[in-house]
Design a protein around this motif. Structure first.
Motif, mmCIF file in Angstrom:
data_model
loop_
_atom_site.group_PDB
_atom_site.id
_atom_site.type_symbol
_atom_site.label_atom_id
_atom_site.label_comp_id
_atom_site.label_asym_id
_atom_site.label_seq_id
_atom_site.Cartn_x
_atom_site.Cartn_y
_atom_site.Cartn_z
ATOM 1 N N THR A 174 0.836 -1.203 0.000
ATOM 2 C CA THR A 174 0.000 0.000 0.000
ATOM 3 C C THR A 174 0.867 1.248 0.000
ATOM 4 O O THR A 174 0.623 2.201 -0.740
ATOM 5 C CB THR A 174 -0.932 -0.019 1.231
ATOM 6 O OG1 THR A 174 -1.750 -1.182 1.157
ATOM 7 C CG2 THR A 174 -1.811 1.214 1.285
ATOM 8 N N LYS A 175 1.925 1.246 0.833
ATOM 9 C CA LYS A 175 2.825 2.401 0.901
ATOM 10 C C LYS A 175 3.479 2.629 -0.463
ATOM 11 O O LYS A 175 3.549 3.760 -0.943
ATOM 12 C CB LYS A 175 3.887 2.171 1.986
ATOM 13 C CG LYS A 175 4.795 3.380 2.224
ATOM 14 C CD LYS A 175 5.668 3.182 3.461
ATOM 15 C CE LYS A 175 6.451 4.424 3.811
ATOM 16 N NZ LYS A 175 7.140 4.304 5.113
ATOM 17 N N ARG A 176 3.931 1.543 -1.105
ATOM 18 C CA ARG A 176 4.547 1.671 -2.432
ATOM 19 C C ARG A 176 3.579 2.268 -3.444
ATOM 20 O O ARG A 176 3.939 3.112 -4.248
ATOM 21 C CB ARG A 176 5.024 0.301 -2.933
ATOM 22 C CG ARG A 176 6.323 -0.119 -2.330
ATOM 23 C CD ARG A 176 6.897 -1.343 -3.062
ATOM 24 N NE ARG A 176 7.931 -1.902 -2.226
ATOM 25 C CZ ARG A 176 7.747 -2.921 -1.386
ATOM 26 N NH1 ARG A 176 6.583 -3.524 -1.301
ATOM 27 N NH2 ARG A 176 8.744 -3.352 -0.647
ATOM 28 N N LYS A 177 2.324 1.795 -3.408
ATOM 29 C CA LYS A 177 1.323 2.302 -4.361
ATOM 30 C C LYS A 177 1.060 3.792 -4.151
ATOM 31 O O LYS A 177 0.912 4.535 -5.121
ATOM 32 C CB LYS A 177 0.012 1.517 -4.235
ATOM 33 C CG LYS A 177 0.066 0.151 -4.893
ATOM 34 C CD LYS A 177 -1.279 -0.544 -4.780
ATOM 35 C CE LYS A 177 -1.256 -1.904 -5.445
ATOM 36 N NZ LYS A 177 -2.432 -2.702 -5.077
ATOM 37 N N LEU A 178 0.971 4.215 -2.894
ATOM 38 C CA LEU A 178 0.737 5.631 -2.614
ATOM 39 C C LEU A 178 1.918 6.481 -3.083
ATOM 40 O O LEU A 178 1.734 7.549 -3.679
ATOM 41 C CB LEU A 178 0.470 5.852 -1.118
ATOM 42 C CG LEU A 178 -0.877 5.344 -0.621
ATOM 43 C CD1 LEU A 178 -0.924 5.332 0.903
ATOM 44 C CD2 LEU A 178 -2.018 6.182 -1.181
ATOM 45 N N GLU B 258 2.054 9.315 -6.179
ATOM 46 C CA GLU B 258 2.566 10.675 -6.006
ATOM 47 C C GLU B 258 3.850 10.917 -6.806
ATOM 48 O O GLU B 258 4.441 11.986 -6.706
ATOM 49 C CB GLU B 258 2.799 10.957 -4.513
ATOM 50 C CG GLU B 258 1.511 10.949 -3.722
ATOM 51 C CD GLU B 258 1.667 11.445 -2.289
ATOM 52 O OE1 GLU B 258 2.770 11.894 -1.915
ATOM 53 O OE2 GLU B 258 0.672 11.396 -1.555
ATOM 54 N N GLY B 259 4.300 9.907 -7.567
ATOM 55 C CA GLY B 259 5.460 10.093 -8.424
ATOM 56 C C GLY B 259 6.800 9.980 -7.721
ATOM 57 O O GLY B 259 7.836 10.314 -8.275
ATOM 58 N N VAL B 260 6.797 9.497 -6.464
ATOM 59 C CA VAL B 260 8.035 9.363 -5.704
ATOM 60 C C VAL B 260 8.765 8.080 -6.091
ATOM 61 O O VAL B 260 9.981 8.029 -6.157
ATOM 62 C CB VAL B 260 7.758 9.367 -4.179
ATOM 63 C CG1 VAL B 260 9.023 9.120 -3.394
ATOM 64 C CG2 VAL B 260 7.109 10.685 -3.773
#
Length: 184
Positions: A168-172, A176-178
């Motif tokens: 989930t953290k990776r997807k967020l 956001e383009g990070v």
């Protein structure tokens, strides 16, 4: 009618589908009070019990509540990539002390598309040695996504932990383009 119920806290909730799975959103008159990942039936039940005991009111399912309508719109726009910042009233009553201080700093000081280290965030609230306590604050965040604990990472470049799970953290962060978009 007795006036007894006048001061009773009203808590409304709904579940919204998102790119990271179902999110439970709960709000009071003061604002959005809770965002919960992976809102399966079991998670929802546990969350509603916890909210009832913490806020002293039985949460009512109300997907068309005006208290939730704007939050639902903003989440949809965020996941569609057309909104970068949430502009919602927030009810901070589920968190206090240092944790609240850290989360408020995160909400105001770490913009969309950027990340901050746990230690750096600790420094921003005047506690430069409190990186671990910052990690605890992130884990206790009652308003993830809106208060963007997914933007807090390890100083060595590691992604760090995340209450919603690392996927989930990776997807967020990818949204956001990070990070690059996950391949699978």
């Amino acid at each position: 009618m007795d006036s007894h119920g006048q001061n009773e806290q009203r808590v409304v909730w709904t579940v919204v589908g998102t790119d990271i799975g179902p999110l439970l959103l709960a709000a009071t008159q003061d604002g959005l009070v809770n965002v919960v990942f992976h809102a399966t039936d079991a998670v929802r039940e546990k969350t509603l019990d916890r909210l009832a005991s913490r806020l002293g009111a039985e949460p009512v399912e109300a997907p068309d509540s005006p208290l939730l309508a704007e939050a639902i719109r903003q989440f949809a726009a965020y996941f569609a990539g057309t909104r970068r910042d949430f502009d919602l009233p927030l009810d901070w009553s589920l968190i206090s002390g240092f944790n609240r201080q850290v989360l408020r700093e995160l909400a105001s000081g770490v913009p969309y598309g950027s990340v901050v280290g746990y230690g750096d965030l600790a420094g921003q609230v005047g506690q430069p040695r409190a990186a671990q306590a910052v990690g605890v604050a992130m884990g206790s965040n009652p308003l993830p996504v809106v208060v963007p604990c997914h933007r807090v990472v390890e100083s060595d470049g590691g992604i760090g932990g995340f209450g919603g799970g690392l996927e989930t953290k990776r997807k967020l962060l990818a949204l956001e383009g990070v990070l690059p978009e996950p391949l699978f």
